[in-house]
Write an enzyme that holds these catalytic residues in place. Structure first.
Site, PDB file in Angstrom:
ATOM      1  N   LYS A  22     -20.653 -17.427  -1.470  1.00 56.35           N
ATOM      2  CA  LYS A  22     -22.115 -17.325  -1.370  1.00 56.35           C
ATOM      3  C   LYS A  22     -22.741 -16.431  -2.425  1.00 56.35           C
ATOM      4  O   LYS A  22     -22.222 -15.372  -2.737  1.00 56.35           O
ATOM      5  CB  LYS A  22     -22.480 -16.755  -0.001  1.00 56.35           C
ATOM      6  CG  LYS A  22     -22.162 -17.719   1.108  1.00 56.35           C
ATOM      7  CD  LYS A  22     -22.690 -17.177   2.402  1.00 56.35           C
ATOM      8  CE  LYS A  22     -22.575 -18.228   3.498  1.00 56.35           C
ATOM      9  NZ  LYS A  22     -22.966 -17.686   4.786  1.00 56.35           N
ATOM     10  N   GLY A  80     -13.656  -3.898  -0.070  1.00 54.08           N
ATOM     11  CA  GLY A  80     -15.037  -3.429   0.074  1.00 54.08           C
ATOM     12  C   GLY A  80     -15.376  -2.339  -0.931  1.00 54.08           C
ATOM     13  O   GLY A  80     -16.482  -2.309  -1.486  1.00 54.08           O
ATOM     14  N   ARG A  93       0.822  -1.219   0.000  1.00 60.95           N
ATOM     15  CA  ARG A  93       0.000   0.000   0.000  1.00 60.95           C
ATOM     16  C   ARG A  93       0.854   1.265   0.000  1.00 60.95           C
ATOM     17  O   ARG A  93       0.432   2.294  -0.537  1.00 60.95           O
ATOM     18  CB  ARG A  93      -0.940  -0.009   1.202  1.00 60.95           C
ATOM     19  CG  ARG A  93      -2.046  -1.010   0.987  1.00 60.95           C
ATOM     20  CD  ARG A  93      -3.007  -1.042   2.130  1.00 60.95           C
ATOM     21  NE  ARG A  93      -4.194  -1.780   1.746  1.00 60.95           N
ATOM     22  CZ  ARG A  93      -5.021  -2.335   2.596  1.00 60.95           C
ATOM     23  NH1 ARG A  93      -4.803  -2.262   3.894  1.00 60.95           N
ATOM     24  NH2 ARG A  93      -6.076  -2.991   2.162  1.00 60.95           N
TER      25      ARG A  93
HETATM   26  P1  AMP Z   1     -15.824 -14.604  -1.258  1.00 61.69           P
HETATM   27  O1  AMP Z   1     -15.244 -13.848  -0.095  1.00 61.69           O
HETATM   28  O2  AMP Z   1     -17.304 -14.606  -1.336  1.00 61.69           O
HETATM   29  O3  AMP Z   1     -15.143 -14.222  -2.553  1.00 61.69           O
HETATM   30  O4  AMP Z   1     -15.496 -16.122  -0.988  1.00 61.69           O
HETATM   31  C1  AMP Z   1     -14.206 -16.628  -0.953  1.00 61.69           C
HETATM   32  C2  AMP Z   1     -14.236 -17.970  -0.313  1.00 61.69           C
HETATM   33  O5  AMP Z   1     -15.013 -18.860  -1.086  1.00 61.69           O
HETATM   34  C3  AMP Z   1     -12.872 -18.607  -0.182  1.00 61.69           C
HETATM   35  O6  AMP Z   1     -12.537 -18.648   1.175  1.00 61.69           O
HETATM   36  C4  AMP Z   1     -13.071 -20.003  -0.759  1.00 61.69           C
HETATM   37  O7  AMP Z   1     -12.490 -21.013   0.043  1.00 61.69           O
HETATM   38  C5  AMP Z   1     -14.568 -20.153  -0.763  1.00 61.69           C
HETATM   39  N1  AMP Z   1     -15.028 -21.151  -1.758  1.00 61.69           N
HETATM   40  C6  AMP Z   1     -14.777 -21.191  -3.062  1.00 61.69           C
HETATM   41  N2  AMP Z   1     -15.292 -22.303  -3.622  1.00 61.69           N
HETATM   42  C7  AMP Z   1     -15.902 -23.002  -2.630  1.00 61.69           C
HETATM   43  C8  AMP Z   1     -16.613 -24.237  -2.567  1.00 61.69           C
HETATM   44  N3  AMP Z   1     -16.786 -24.983  -3.640  1.00 61.69           N
HETATM   45  N4  AMP Z   1     -17.079 -24.628  -1.363  1.00 61.69           N
HETATM   46  C9  AMP Z   1     -16.882 -23.865  -0.265  1.00 61.69           C
HETATM   47  N5  AMP Z   1     -16.230 -22.695  -0.266  1.00 61.69           N
HETATM   48  C10 AMP Z   1     -15.734 -22.257  -1.426  1.00 61.69           C
END
Ligand code: AMP
Length: 395
Positions: free
Chosen positions: A197, A376, A35
């Protein structure tokens, strides 16, 4: 929208909001100076013009004054990186700060103490912002990481510089990159959304469907779509309350002529563990007791073909549980595809949440066009929100 190049800083004090929220080890040494490096072009422009820099930042989440989160710990690192003597002042407002700013000569850098030692910073207090504004002639916002917060130093302060305010080089580059993927990029455009999610990405998906030609949905959130389409997903991650929404997103995409690409096979595991037993499986027929944790080989090849067709690519979110070595290969393969497309002339932006950690871990940060510095702030930009820190300069 004014940028640094609209000003000559000769004999001027630039009051610059930077994002020096860097990690420190137990000896208070900076362990990742990315940064600080990222702010260098802005500081160098001001110094080369013959101006001086008054730097303000937060560090961590202090509740009141906290010596462990003092910006004095990073002053030496700033001096090393910028190559200019750095003066530190132990408060960001008040007489001592005013005196230090007044004494500052062209070519010098002044680092103010952690803004968040004052609760007025986060509450966006106008009187506090006015006190900060006394410390410089031109306000420069170069902190993308906090541009989505209406804090005193990121937003409220701008009103005290009606004419003399601008974006720093880093913030300008972030805005340009987002505009490229959402508005001005060469077609076909592709958004790759992975991660855990659907619920955390709904607003992004809805905003992006109006902007892109292709959408790849990967990672944990793909199982909600597979179940919605009638597939059997075993014990994979799913949001049952988002099944209707997934169907609606697919319908909206069709109406808007967006091609949606969902995995066809997965690496399944009998436990959420790097040491679990694994198999390759059709994504619509995962047995009970097994969960999909990474993209399978057919999916990697199919995503590769989609990526290679596109000229503008946004990547947000890993397509497997990349933190575990045995489930990182899908994300690595996708990183290779995006790197190859970039080499062939596509523009690629990686940003938001965990994506940056993933690309850095596998060394793709040098192979894509741009890696955003704001988690964010990038997510909110992709949701189509106008960030308060950006609006305050643009007004
Ligand atoms: P996000 O912060 O929403 O981008 O989510 C990132 C997280 O999604 C990471 O920690 C990954 O381990 C998780 N992730 C990706 N693919 C899967 C999966 N098939 N099952 C569970 N977690 C997942």
């Amino acid at each position: 929208m004014k940028t640094l190049n609209d000003f000559n800083f000769k004999n001027k004090k630039a009051l610059i909001r930077v994002d020096f929220n860097v990690p420190l080890n137990e000896n208070f040494q900076v362990t990742d100076a990315t940064r600080i490096q990222a702010a260098k072009p802005t500081l160098i422009k001001v110094l080369e013009d013959g101006g001086s820099c008054v730097l303000m930042s937060h560090l961590g989440r202090p509740k009141g004054v906290d010596e462990g989160l003092s910006l004095k710990h990073i002053a030496d690192k700033i001096e090393d990186i910028i190559g200019v003597e750095t003066i530190f002042v132990s408060d960001c407002v008040g007489e001592e700060a005013i005196e230090a700013a007044e004494k500052l000569n062209p070519g010098e850098l002044l680092v103010l103490e952690n803004l968040r030692f004052h609760e007025e910073e986060k509450s966006g207090d106008k009187a506090f912002a006015e006190q900060l504004s006394k410390l410089g002639d031109i306000y420069v916002n170069d902190a993308f990481g906090t541009a989505h917060r209406a804090h005193a130093s990121t937003t409220i302060i701008a009103q005290f510089f009606p004419e003399n305010k601008c974006f720093g080089a880093l913030l300008s580059q972030e805005i340009k990159s987002i505009d490229k993927v959402l508005k001005t990029g060469e077609k076909p455009t592709l958004a790759i959304l992975g991660g855990a999610k659907v619920s955390s990405k709904i607003t992004i998906i809805e905003n992006i469907l109006d902007k892109v030609d292709h959408l790849i949905i990967g990672g944990g959130m793909s199982f909600t779509f597979i179940k919605a389409k009638g597939g059997t997903i075993g014990d994979s991650l799913v949001e049952n309350d988002k099944i209707e929404l997934a169907l609606d997103i697919l319908k909206q995409a069709e109406a808007k002529n967006v091609q949606v690409h969902i995995p066809v096979d997965v690496i399944i595991a009998d436990d959420f563990s790097n040491n679990a037993n694994t198999q390759i499986c059709d994504i619509t027929a995962i047995p009970d007791g097994w969960m999909g944790l990474d993209a399978g080989p057919k999916t990697r090849a199919f995503f590769h073909d989609v990526v290679m067709q596109c000229k503008t690519i946004l990547w947000n979110g890993p397509i497997g549980v990349f933190e575990m070595e045995n489930f990182a290969n899908g994300t690595i393969a996708l990183g290779n595809s995006v790197s190859e497309a970039t080499k062939k002339g596509a523009f690629s932006l990686v940003g938001g949440g965990d994506s940056v950690a993933a690309v850095k871990q596998f060394g793709f940060d040098k192979k894509v066009s741009y890696v955003s510095t704001g988690g964010g702030a990038m997510l909110e930009s992709l949701e189509g929100k106008v960030l308060p820190g950006i609006a305050a300069i643009a007004e």
